[in-house]
Design a protein around this motif. Structure first.
Motif, PDB file in Angstrom:
ATOM      1  N   LEU A 145       0.418  -1.047   0.292  1.00 38.91           N
ATOM      2  CA  LEU A 145       0.141  -0.352  -0.441  1.00 38.91           C
ATOM      3  C   LEU A 145       1.036   0.847   0.058  1.00 38.91           C
ATOM      4  CD1 LEU A 145      -2.330  -1.505   3.127  1.00 38.91           C
ATOM      5  CD2 LEU A 145      -2.094  -0.839   0.170  1.00 38.91           C
ATOM      6  N   ARG A 146       2.148   1.332  -0.787  1.00 41.16           N
ATOM      7  CA  ARG A 146       3.167   2.131  -0.014  1.00 41.16           C
ATOM      8  C   ARG A 146       3.042   3.201  -1.369  1.00 41.16           C
ATOM      9  NH1 ARG A 146       8.339  -0.814   1.266  1.00 41.16           N
ATOM     10  NH2 ARG A 146       7.613  -1.825  -0.468  1.00 41.16           N
ATOM     11  N   LEU A 147       1.722   3.375  -2.314  1.00 42.63           N
ATOM     12  CA  LEU A 147       1.995   4.050  -3.170  1.00 42.63           C
ATOM     13  C   LEU A 147       1.070   4.999  -2.458  1.00 42.63           C
ATOM     14  CD1 LEU A 147       2.666   1.969  -6.896  1.00 42.63           C
ATOM     15  CD2 LEU A 147       3.919   3.318  -5.491  1.00 42.63           C
ATOM     16  N   ARG A 148       0.853   5.402  -1.747  1.00 38.34           N
ATOM     17  CA  ARG A 148      -0.580   6.620  -1.563  1.00 38.34           C
ATOM     18  C   ARG A 148      -0.038   7.572  -1.207  1.00 38.34           C
ATOM     19  NH1 ARG A 148       0.269   3.134   2.624  1.00 38.34           N
ATOM     20  NH2 ARG A 148       0.707   4.326   5.098  1.00 38.34           N
ATOM     21  N   PRO A 149      -0.354   8.660  -1.196  1.00 37.10           N
ATOM     22  CA  PRO A 149       0.937   9.722  -1.291  1.00 37.10           C
ATOM     23  C   PRO A 149       1.334   9.434   0.306  1.00 37.10           C
ATOM     24  CG  PRO A 149      -1.685  10.276  -1.490  1.00 37.10           C
ATOM     25  CD  PRO A 149      -2.008   8.840  -1.740  1.00 37.10           C
ATOM     26  N   ASP A 150       1.920   9.737   0.461  1.00 38.87           N
ATOM     27  CA  ASP A 150       2.819   9.896   1.573  1.00 38.87           C
ATOM     28  C   ASP A 150       2.833   9.284   2.522  1.00 38.87           C
ATOM     29  OD1 ASP A 150       4.427  11.534   3.647  1.00 38.87           O
ATOM     30  OD2 ASP A 150       3.212  13.034   4.499  1.00 38.87           O
ATOM     31  N   PRO A 151       3.718   7.748   1.973  1.00 38.94           N
ATOM     32  CA  PRO A 151       3.231   6.841   3.694  1.00 38.94           C
ATOM     33  C   PRO A 151       3.936   7.150   4.501  1.00 38.94           C
ATOM     34  CG  PRO A 151       4.504   6.523   1.338  1.00 38.94           C
ATOM     35  CD  PRO A 151       4.006   7.649   1.032  1.00 38.94           C
ATOM     36  N   ALA A 152       4.553   7.127   5.131  1.00 43.39           N
ATOM     37  CA  ALA A 152       4.943   7.645   6.046  1.00 43.39           C
ATOM     38  C   ALA A 152       4.279   7.879   6.764  1.00 43.39           C
ATOM     39  CB  ALA A 152       6.247   8.487   6.148  1.00 43.39           C
ATOM     40  N   SER A 153       3.244   8.763   7.090  1.00 41.85           N
ATOM     41  CA  SER A 153       2.732  10.083   7.626  1.00 41.85           C
ATOM     42  C   SER A 153       0.816   9.663   7.436  1.00 41.85           C
ATOM     43  CB  SER A 153       3.226  11.292   7.685  1.00 41.85           C
ATOM     44  OG  SER A 153       2.807  12.161   6.446  1.00 41.85           O
ATOM     45  N   THR A 154       0.715   8.813   6.372  1.00 38.46           N
ATOM     46  CA  THR A 154      -0.684   8.601   6.323  1.00 38.46           C
ATOM     47  C   THR A 154      -1.219   7.252   6.830  1.00 38.46           C
ATOM     48  OG1 THR A 154      -0.370   8.583   4.030  1.00 38.46           O
ATOM     49  CG2 THR A 154      -1.017  10.673   4.515  1.00 38.46           C
ATOM     50  N   ALA A 155      -2.719   7.408   6.638  1.00 41.75           N
ATOM     51  CA  ALA A 155      -3.289   6.037   7.139  1.00 41.75           C
ATOM     52  C   ALA A 155      -3.303   4.989   6.103  1.00 41.75           C
ATOM     53  CB  ALA A 155      -4.274   6.316   7.751  1.00 41.75           C
ATOM     54  N   ILE A 156      -3.494   3.786   6.134  1.00 46.11           N
ATOM     55  CA  ILE A 156      -3.565   3.153   4.943  1.00 46.11           C
ATOM     56  C   ILE A 156      -4.623   3.114   4.171  1.00 46.11           C
ATOM     57  CG2 ILE A 156      -2.240   1.642   5.873  1.00 46.11           C
ATOM     58  CD1 ILE A 156      -4.360  -0.577   6.230  1.00 46.11           C
ATOM     59  N   ALA A 157      -5.785   4.349   4.309  1.00 45.84           N
ATOM     60  CA  ALA A 157      -6.689   4.642   3.079  1.00 45.84           C
ATOM     61  C   ALA A 157      -6.939   5.519   3.513  1.00 45.84           C
ATOM     62  CB  ALA A 157      -8.445   3.783   4.542  1.00 45.84           C
ATOM     63  N   ILE A 158      -7.552   6.657   2.757  1.00 44.33           N
ATOM     64  CA  ILE A 158      -7.397   8.508   2.580  1.00 44.33           C
ATOM     65  C   ILE A 158      -8.370   9.333   2.376  1.00 44.33           C
ATOM     66  CG2 ILE A 158      -5.169  10.153   2.400  1.00 44.33           C
ATOM     67  CD1 ILE A 158      -4.309   8.473   1.527  1.00 44.33           C
ATOM     68  N   SER A 159      -8.936   9.668   2.911  1.00 40.32           N
ATOM     69  CA  SER A 159      -9.928  10.817   2.078  1.00 40.32           C
ATOM     70  C   SER A 159     -10.069  11.070   1.296  1.00 40.32           C
ATOM     71  CB  SER A 159     -10.122  11.499   3.458  1.00 40.32           C
ATOM     72  OG  SER A 159      -9.936  12.848   3.041  1.00 40.32           O
ATOM     73  N   THR A 160     -10.492  10.850  -0.068  1.00 43.12           N
ATOM     74  CA  THR A 160     -10.488  11.329  -1.494  1.00 43.12           C
ATOM     75  C   THR A 160     -10.421  13.209  -1.682  1.00 43.12           C
ATOM     76  OG1 THR A 160     -12.935  11.973  -1.666  1.00 43.12           O
ATOM     77  CG2 THR A 160     -12.251  10.142  -2.481  1.00 43.12           C
ATOM     78  N   ALA A 161     -11.255  13.516  -0.221  1.00 40.84           N
ATOM     79  CA  ALA A 161     -10.680  15.609   0.033  1.00 40.84           C
ATOM     80  C   ALA A 161      -8.752  15.318  -0.038  1.00 40.84           C
ATOM     81  CB  ALA A 161     -11.129  15.651   0.572  1.00 40.84           C
ATOM     82  N   ALA A 162      -8.704  14.584   0.685  1.00 40.88           N
ATOM     83  CA  ALA A 162      -7.706  14.775   1.043  1.00 40.88           C
ATOM     84  C   ALA A 162      -6.082  14.891   0.144  1.00 40.88           C
ATOM     85  CB  ALA A 162      -7.116  13.911   3.272  1.00 40.88           C
ATOM     86  N   ALA A 163      -6.559  13.245  -0.134  1.00 41.01           N
ATOM     87  CA  ALA A 163      -6.209  12.896  -1.577  1.00 41.01           C
ATOM     88  C   ALA A 163      -6.509  13.123  -2.799  1.00 41.01           C
ATOM     89  CB  ALA A 163      -6.113  11.226  -1.795  1.00 41.01           C
ATOM     90  N   LEU A 164      -6.608  14.272  -3.025  1.00 38.70           N
ATOM     91  CA  LEU A 164      -6.641  15.360  -3.929  1.00 38.70           C
ATOM     92  C   LEU A 164      -6.064  16.637  -3.583  1.00 38.70           C
ATOM     93  CD1 LEU A 164     -10.839  14.706  -5.050  1.00 38.70           C
ATOM     94  CD2 LEU A 164      -8.534  14.749  -6.547  1.00 38.70           C
TER      95      LEU A 164
END
Length: 334
Positions: free
Chosen positions: A174-193
């Protein structure tokens, strides 16, 4: 017994039936042990079938890659539906149709990398990004979406990769998500955008070329990818963006063993002239030209090379050389 049985089947027909039957069974069971057993046995039989069709020459190498990707899609989709149904039974989700809890759930699972492009190999992990829509219609008014969807994702990963007596299905990254070192493994669409629009990197634009909604709320996933399109496909590149592309290439070149090609010990995936370099070439041309030419927006490497040749970004000889090399390297990899 299984080997002899599989040798009598048409591989395309048997794979389709195997995936459909087990996908339905996993999504409808209420027993976690049973869901995990079904997924692992489906993977075991499908992997043997695909290997036989590949080694025996019944399928070309990229048909085998597509079959492995279809297997991954079925596994992730079935596991997502299983954990969403679990949440619905506990009252944490209120879907309109309890038989299809993924619809309207706002739970978005994106396939990335080789899975997103339908190009998986035998040893691949699967790369996923999980987003959620906190305004999804299936969420109760008193829901805490962040904690709910993080727990669902933890359950999803467990169902897919925990080793049991039947093995595991797929290792899940799951490490391709935004800023994986400091974000949860599921991210809100608003935060991701907000992240992608504000500080998204060019390597993330390249990664998003292959992104595909593969499980959960597919409609919400496709809407999210549509919202991300202006980030991925820019009509104009500035000097910083071009420099970033050069920097990504230098990072590939800096990989140990990239400097020279030798038979013994050469890394056919990451080494010089390897699989990753051909994929990277196709993606960088898409980053440069895809904003102005929507016809170049394709996930599949070989199709992208054909489109680049058709639009005269590369000549016919270069296109054919890379396609043949890619096919040969993927065959060796398998």
């Amino acid at each position: 017994k299984r080997l002899l049985r599989l040798l009598d089947f048409d591989p395309d027909r048997h794979l389709a039936t195997l995936l459909a039957d087990n996908g339905r069974a996993v999504a409808s069971t209420t027993d976690e042990t049973q869901a995990m057993r079904l997924l692992r046995r489906m993977k075991s039989e499908a992997a043997l079938l695909i290997a036989l069709a590949d080694i025996g020459g019944a399928w070309p190498v990229m048909r085998a890659a597509r079959a492995l990707s279809d297997l991954a899609d079925t596994a992730v989709d079935a596991a997502a539906r299983f954990v969403l149904a679990e949440a619905a039974r506990a009252g944490r989700l209120t879907p309109k149709d309890k038989a299809q809890p993924q619809i309207g759930s706002g739970y978005i699972v994106l396939a990335m990398g080789k899975m997103g492009a339908f190009e998986l190999n035998y040893s691949s992990d699967i790369d996923l990004i999980v987003f959620y829509d906190p305004a999804a219609p299936a969420l109760p008014k008193d829901a805490a979406p962040a904690s709910l969807f993080v727990r669902l994702t933890q359950r999803l990963v467990k169902v897919l990769q925990e080793r049991t007596a039947d093995g595991y299905v797929f290792r899940t990254d799951l490490r391709l998500r935004p800023d994986p070192a400091s974000t949860a493994i599921a991210i809100s669409t608003a935060a991701a955008l907000s992240y992608y629009e504000g500080v998204g990197q060019n390597w993330e634009r390249a990664a998003m070329i292959k992104a595909r909604a593969c499980a959960g709320d597919i409609a919400a996933g496709e809407a999210m990818l549509n919202d991300l399109a202006p980030f991925v496909w820019r009509k104009y590149l500035d000097f910083v963006s071009v420099a970033d592309v050069h920097a990504m290439k230098r990072q590939i070149n800096a990989y140990r063993g990239h400097g020279e090609i030798a038979v013994e010990g050469h890394n056919i995936k990451l080494g010089r002239g390897g699989i990753r370099e051909i994929e990277f070439f196709a993606q960088t041309q898409q980053l440069i030209a895809g904003g102005r030419n929507p016809g170049l927006r394709d996930r599949d490497t070989l199709t992208t090379l054909d489109k680049l040749e058709h639009d005269r970004w590369i000549d016919a000889a270069a296109c054919e050389h890379m396609k043949q090399a890619y096919g040969s390297l993927r065959t060796v990899e398998h």
